[in-house]
Motif scaffolding. Sequence first.
Motif, mmCIF file in Angstrom:
data_model
loop_
_atom_site.group_PDB
_atom_site.id
_atom_site.type_symbol
_atom_site.label_atom_id
_atom_site.label_comp_id
_atom_site.label_asym_id
_atom_site.label_seq_id
_atom_site.Cartn_x
_atom_site.Cartn_y
_atom_site.Cartn_z
ATOM 1 N N VAL A 104 1.186 -1.278 0.368
ATOM 2 C CA VAL A 104 0.142 -0.418 -0.203
ATOM 3 C C VAL A 104 0.793 1.074 0.063
ATOM 4 O O VAL A 104 1.454 1.044 0.804
ATOM 5 N N ARG A 117 -1.982 5.265 -9.867
ATOM 6 C CA ARG A 117 -3.371 4.683 -9.628
ATOM 7 C C ARG A 117 -3.345 3.981 -11.704
ATOM 8 O O ARG A 117 -3.389 2.995 -12.183
ATOM 9 N N SER A 124 -4.161 -6.706 -8.704
ATOM 10 C CA SER A 124 -4.678 -6.223 -7.200
ATOM 11 C C SER A 124 -4.162 -6.493 -6.196
ATOM 12 O O SER A 124 -4.676 -6.162 -4.895
ATOM 13 N N THR A 127 -1.693 -1.320 -4.233
ATOM 14 C CA THR A 127 -2.916 0.095 -3.940
ATOM 15 C C THR A 127 -2.321 1.702 -4.104
ATOM 16 O O THR A 127 -1.104 1.667 -3.122
ATOM 17 N N GLU A 144 -8.805 0.026 1.408
ATOM 18 C CA GLU A 144 -8.023 -0.642 0.553
ATOM 19 C C GLU A 144 -6.693 -1.239 1.824
ATOM 20 O O GLU A 144 -6.425 -2.304 1.421
#
Length: 283
Positions: A104, A117, A124, A127, A144
């Motif tokens: 993340v 992004r 997947s 992020t 997220e």
Amino acid sequence: MNDQDRPSLADIPHDVPTSARAYGWLLGGKDNYEVDRQFIRAQLEHHPAGLDITRQNRLFLYRAVRYLAAEAGIRQFIDMGCGLPTDANVHQVARDFVPDARVVYVDIDPIVLAHGRALLAGDSSTTVIQGDMRDQDTILEDPEVKRLIDFDEPVATLFLSVGHHLPDADDPRRVLNTIMDRAAPGSHLTFSQVACDDPVRSAEMTAQVTGAGIPWQTRTPAEIDALLSDFDPVEPGLRNLVDWRPLDVQPPLAPVPPELERYEGASRLDRGIYEYGGVLRKR
């Protein structure tokens, strides 16, 4: 990039520099404005080692993530104040050693959100979220983060070259401890920031950068040691990043912007300012 990922012009500051854009230019990035370049030019006139230490920090990222994935067995990472995507990003380095790594990225700059992004579309397991690293409670509640990070397993949290953006008024010890208090045993914190051995010069740099509109606090190594005293440093401990587990072969970086080439190597002449930090374990 689709419309929902594109930042509104109203959200992007054009009249003051941002750390993500300025830092990105030092790494050879193109996503910056003249106000960011003016800020960097002025800072390098006062502190010419800034170019070298920015790029040294990026190489430290590679070595730290390599250690965390290959030796510490970490498979999930949170990169606070991640900055604009460049070469050898955290997820790319981690997956060289742990193919199923989850990452993340967190940054307050809307341009970082848009570019991140776009880069991670279709991935997947990685992020990027927009968040203020000072507000760890909100970050930890982000959907997220909850989707990708399991706090019952060890996690690595990275605060790379952002410690100086956490002045004492923001209670940086609280910021660092909030997420590490939730993390499972075996979790690690990676931290670096600009340091100066001379308290007077350190205060001058703090005033200059803060005066340009960027929150900042240069610290002495002793002050950084105290800030991180709740954690146990991994060998060889906290130090100038060029001395933290150096490798014979380093990953390539993007070329230095031509107008900044004259500052390359300045850190050899100006050793009073450098990037300081390391990898630490949760107790």
